[in-house]
Every structure is written in C-alpha cells, then in structure tokens.
Design a protein around this motif. Structure first.
Motif, PDB file in Angstrom:
ATOM      1  N   LYS A 173      -8.202  -3.788   3.800  1.00 34.39           N
ATOM      2  CA  LYS A 173      -6.984  -3.269   4.416  1.00 34.39           C
ATOM      3  C   LYS A 173      -6.877  -1.763   4.202  1.00 34.39           C
ATOM      4  CE  LYS A 173      -2.974  -3.502   6.448  1.00 34.39           C
ATOM      5  NZ  LYS A 173      -2.876  -3.778   7.895  1.00 34.39           N
ATOM      6  N   SER A 174      -7.224  -1.290   3.013  1.00 34.40           N
ATOM      7  CA  SER A 174      -7.186   0.143   2.733  1.00 34.40           C
ATOM      8  C   SER A 174      -8.149   0.903   3.636  1.00 34.40           C
ATOM      9  CB  SER A 174      -7.522   0.416   1.271  1.00 34.40           C
ATOM     10  OG  SER A 174      -6.533  -0.119   0.420  1.00 34.40           O
TER      11      SER A 174
ATOM     12  N   ALA B  16       0.859  -1.190   0.000  1.00 35.60           N
ATOM     13  CA  ALA B  16       0.000   0.000   0.000  1.00 35.60           C
ATOM     14  C   ALA B  16       0.892   1.237   0.000  1.00 35.60           C
ATOM     15  CB  ALA B  16      -0.917   0.011   1.217  1.00 35.60           C
ATOM     16  N   ILE B  17       0.307   2.342  -0.402  1.00 34.60           N
ATOM     17  CA  ILE B  17       1.027   3.614  -0.453  1.00 34.60           C
ATOM     18  C   ILE B  17       0.206   4.669   0.279  1.00 34.60           C
ATOM     19  CG2 ILE B  17       1.759   5.508  -1.974  1.00 34.60           C
ATOM     20  CD1 ILE B  17       2.382   3.381  -4.097  1.00 34.60           C
TER      21      ILE B  17
ATOM     22  N   ALA C 208      -3.875  23.336   1.861  1.00 36.66           N
ATOM     23  CA  ALA C 208      -4.747  22.164   1.685  1.00 36.66           C
ATOM     24  C   ALA C 208      -3.859  20.933   1.716  1.00 36.66           C
ATOM     25  CB  ALA C 208      -5.498  22.254   0.364  1.00 36.66           C
ATOM     26  N   VAL C 209      -4.077  20.091   2.706  1.00 36.16           N
ATOM     27  CA  VAL C 209      -3.269  18.883   2.876  1.00 36.16           C
ATOM     28  C   VAL C 209      -4.098  17.673   2.434  1.00 36.16           C
ATOM     29  CG1 VAL C 209      -1.947  17.472   4.493  1.00 36.16           C
ATOM     30  CG2 VAL C 209      -2.100  19.955   4.843  1.00 36.16           C
ATOM     31  N   SER C 210      -3.557  16.917   1.509  1.00 33.82           N
ATOM     32  CA  SER C 210      -4.220  15.701   1.030  1.00 33.82           C
ATOM     33  C   SER C 210      -3.408  14.495   1.486  1.00 33.82           C
ATOM     34  CB  SER C 210      -4.310  15.714  -0.500  1.00 33.82           C
ATOM     35  OG  SER C 210      -4.726  14.457  -0.991  1.00 33.82           O
ATOM     36  N   ILE C 211      -4.066  13.567   2.159  1.00 32.79           N
ATOM     37  CA  ILE C 211      -3.408  12.331   2.587  1.00 32.79           C
ATOM     38  C   ILE C 211      -4.265  11.172   2.109  1.00 32.79           C
ATOM     39  CG2 ILE C 211      -2.517  10.970   4.510  1.00 32.79           C
ATOM     40  CD1 ILE C 211      -2.174  13.540   6.068  1.00 32.79           C
ATOM     41  N   ALA C 212      -3.700  10.376   1.210  1.00 32.24           N
ATOM     42  CA  ALA C 212      -4.483   9.325   0.550  1.00 32.24           C
ATOM     43  C   ALA C 212      -3.832   7.968   0.737  1.00 32.24           C
ATOM     44  CB  ALA C 212      -4.620   9.634  -0.939  1.00 32.24           C
ATOM     45  N   VAL C 213      -4.670   6.963   0.901  1.00 31.61           N
ATOM     46  CA  VAL C 213      -4.224   5.577   0.999  1.00 31.61           C
ATOM     47  C   VAL C 213      -4.534   4.885  -0.322  1.00 31.61           C
ATOM     48  CG1 VAL C 213      -4.536   3.370   2.166  1.00 31.61           C
ATOM     49  CG2 VAL C 213      -4.623   5.500   3.488  1.00 31.61           C
ATOM     50  N   PHE C 214      -3.527   4.276  -0.918  1.00 27.52           N
ATOM     51  CA  PHE C 214      -3.711   3.537  -2.164  1.00 27.52           C
ATOM     52  C   PHE C 214      -3.320   2.079  -1.915  1.00 27.52           C
ATOM     53  CE2 PHE C 214      -3.222   7.892  -3.346  1.00 27.52           C
ATOM     54  CZ  PHE C 214      -4.071   8.072  -4.421  1.00 27.52           C
ATOM     55  N   GLY C 215      -4.270   1.169  -2.128  1.00 32.99           N
ATOM     56  CA  GLY C 215      -3.996  -0.247  -1.893  1.00 32.99           C
ATOM     57  C   GLY C 215      -4.856  -1.125  -2.773  1.00 32.99           C
ATOM     58  N   SER C 216      -4.464  -2.396  -2.883  1.00 38.53           N
ATOM     59  CA  SER C 216      -5.206  -3.345  -3.715  1.00 38.53           C
ATOM     60  C   SER C 216      -6.219  -4.142  -2.898  1.00 38.53           C
ATOM     61  CB  SER C 216      -4.232  -4.307  -4.407  1.00 38.53           C
ATOM     62  OG  SER C 216      -3.381  -4.929  -3.461  1.00 38.53           O
TER      63      SER C 216
ATOM     64  N   ASN D 120       4.463  -1.981   3.892  1.00 39.78           N
ATOM     65  CA  ASN D 120       4.371  -3.413   3.609  1.00 39.78           C
ATOM     66  C   ASN D 120       3.173  -4.047   4.315  1.00 39.78           C
ATOM     67  OD1 ASN D 120       5.086  -3.891   6.301  1.00 39.78           O
ATOM     68  ND2 ASN D 120       7.173  -4.531   5.831  1.00 39.78           N
ATOM     69  N   ARG D 121       2.985  -5.341   4.151  1.00 43.70           N
ATOM     70  CA  ARG D 121       1.805  -6.003   4.708  1.00 43.70           C
ATOM     71  C   ARG D 121       1.857  -6.113   6.223  1.00 43.70           C
ATOM     72  NH1 ARG D 121       1.735 -11.843   2.140  1.00 43.70           N
ATOM     73  NH2 ARG D 121       2.100 -10.574   0.288  1.00 43.70           N
ATOM     74  N   PHE D 122       3.022  -5.767   6.800  1.00 43.89           N
ATOM     75  CA  PHE D 122       3.153  -5.775   8.255  1.00 43.89           C
ATOM     76  C   PHE D 122       2.981  -4.374   8.847  1.00 43.89           C
ATOM     77  CE2 PHE D 122       6.028  -9.002   6.410  1.00 43.89           C
ATOM     78  CZ  PHE D 122       5.336 -10.134   6.814  1.00 43.89           C
ATOM     79  N   ASP D 123       2.490  -3.427   8.026  1.00 45.57           N
ATOM     80  CA  ASP D 123       2.212  -2.049   8.448  1.00 45.57           C
ATOM     81  C   ASP D 123       3.468  -1.233   8.711  1.00 45.57           C
ATOM     82  OD1 ASP D 123      -0.473  -2.602   8.242  1.00 45.57           O
ATOM     83  OD2 ASP D 123      -0.766  -2.951  10.383  1.00 45.57           O
ATOM     84  N   LYS D 124       4.601  -1.673   8.159  1.00 42.90           N
ATOM     85  CA  LYS D 124       5.847  -0.954   8.334  1.00 42.90           C
ATOM     86  C   LYS D 124       6.167  -0.130   7.084  1.00 42.90           C
ATOM     87  CE  LYS D 124       6.757  -2.908  12.323  1.00 42.90           C
ATOM     88  NZ  LYS D 124       6.696  -2.132  13.586  1.00 42.90           N
ATOM     89  N   VAL D 125       6.732   1.057   7.312  1.00 40.08           N
ATOM     90  CA  VAL D 125       7.168   1.904   6.199  1.00 40.08           C
ATOM     91  C   VAL D 125       8.486   1.357   5.667  1.00 40.08           C
ATOM     92  CG1 VAL D 125       7.925   4.213   5.518  1.00 40.08           C
ATOM     93  CG2 VAL D 125       6.026   3.935   7.133  1.00 40.08           C
TER      94      VAL D 125
END
Length: 259
Positions: free
Chosen positions: A148-149, A70-71, A136-144, A85-90
């Motif tokens: 989880k997203s 995810a990003i 204006a602050v944009s914070i977006a989650v991108f995932g498959s 990563n899938r373990f929630d680590k950057v």
C-alpha cells in the motif's frame, strides 16, 4: 312462603356460581398476562441483540474510518502531516511547527482523497511562500503495509511531477511513534536520523528550527554528497523499505507555469 325462601336460596347459589366464574376468569387473565409479559420479554431479547450488533458495527466502522493507516509527511519549513485511512481519505491534518500549524489552518483538505489533498496543498497560496528557488521539499509516505505504501508513493510522485526540488520516499510506520515523541513530523525526524548519524551532537530541538534545505545542506557537507538528488531513485536508510526521488529540478510550480 316456602317458594319465596327457595327462590332466595337460588339467588345465593347463583351469586356463588358467578363468584366462582369470576375467580376462574381472573385467574385465566392473570396467567395470560404473565405469558404475554414473558413472551414480550423473549421477543425483546433478539431485538436488543440486533441493536447491540448494529451499535458495535457502527462503532467499528467509525473507528476504522477515522483511524489513519498511513501518514503523508510534507516538510519544507512547514512540517505538515496528513493522516490517511484505509479508504485513501485524509482524516487528520496536523502541523508540527508554527508554519505547519498555519498551513493546516489555511487549507481545508479533510475527507478528500489524499492525492487531491496533496495537489491542493502544493498549489495553494498558503504554500507558495515556502517554495523559493532553493527550497527543498520532502514528501514522505509512512505506512505499515509495504504494498500500500508503494502504491501511495507512486501517487505522490505523480502529484509532485511538476515541482522543483521535491524528494519523495516511503518509510516504515514505526518511525511515526518515535517522531511524534520527539515533537517532529515523520519526514523531519527521518532527516534528523540521517544527520544524527553524521553528527551525533544534533538534537531534535536543533532540527525543529531548521528548514529541509538547511538539513540537506548540512548532511551533504558532512557526507561529501550532493545537496539534493536531481533525478533517479534513492533508498531509505532508516529502517524503511523503499524510497524514491521524484520531480527534482523539473521546472517551476504548476501555477507558475500557468497550468
């Protein structure tokens, strides 16, 4: 004389027996060495197989750990992406413009939990200059993985609850490849798609030099809407599955509040 000759022949006979015994011993030893060598090689096969499995498992674990699933795209004027990563680590921190690269160099968040990393970035002195009154602050989650997203979006919203003019949403990971091909972060590319629908003459190069406030104001001017949501929930419209506005107009940044 006869006895001496007989004794001499007996010695010769003894020597031949010794030779025969020696040859038999050497043959047995050679056969034994071949057997031990073959046995050793047979024992070596499963050991090598185990080593190979360990190496493959190690490589698979390494690849899994360091591959983002995810990003999180943080966009104001700096455009910064956290690969999670899938373990929630950057596991990666990438700047997509000059300010984003400077911000990436200024904050050390690799291998942190993404929520901790996001909080550290938002509270950092390096990020403070970009959070003016009208930013204006944009914070977006991108995932498959949609579930989880959604979980990550909830965490991001919790992290940004005390910040003003912050828009949080989630979108599909498929956006990432197109965004990076255009030289934009996922969040800025998402804003580009919105503006491009209203003004097809806009290019990614135009977007690259604009702040998120400038992009949002232009979208609002062309669509006749508000410049940024102040509360409530929004829906992603560029192939994404869901989105949400969080923390819009909810006061000062945390460190400005003395928290």
């Amino acid at each position: 004389m006869h006895d001496k000759i007989r004794a001499a022949f007996d010695e010769i006979h003894a020597d031949e027996d010794l030779k025969a015994q020696t040859r038999a011993y050497l043959a047995r030893e050679a056969q034994g060495r071949r057997h031990r060598h073959l046995s050793g090689r047979m024992r070596l096969v499963p050991a090598l197989a185990c080593c190979l499995l360990v190496l493959l498992a190690g490589w698979g674990g390494y690849h899994t750990y360091f591959t983002p699933s995810a990003i999180i795209s943080i966009d104001v004027n700096p455009s910064l992406e956290l690969g999670v990563n899938r373990f929630d680590k950057v596991v990666s921190v990438d700047g997509y413009n000059e300010d984003g690269a400077a911000l990436a160099d200024a904050v050390d968040v690799k291998y942190m939990d993404y929520a901790q990393a996001l909080t550290l970035i938002l509270d950092s002195d390096a990020f403070a200059p970009y959070t003016a009154e009208d930013a204006a602050v944009s914070i977006a989650v991108f995932g498959s993985d949609e579930q989880k997203s959604s979980e990550m979006l909830s965490q991001v919203q919790a992290c940004t609850a005390g910040y003003r003019n912050t828009h949080c949403y989630a979108d599909n990971m498929e956006v990432a490849a197109a965004a990076h091909a255009a030289g934009l972060s996922c969040g800025k590319y998402r804003a580009y798609l919105e503006l491009h629908e209203l003004d097809p003459s806009v290019t990614p190069e135009d977007i690259q030099g604009m702040t998120m406030r400038e992009i949002r104001d232009r979208i609002a001017a062309l669509s006749g809407g508000d410049t940024i949501q102040t509360q409530g929930t929004g829906t992603s419209s560029a192939g994404g599955h869901h989105g949400s506005g969080a923390g819009h107009g909810k006061g000062q940044r945390r460190h400005a509040q003395g928290q």
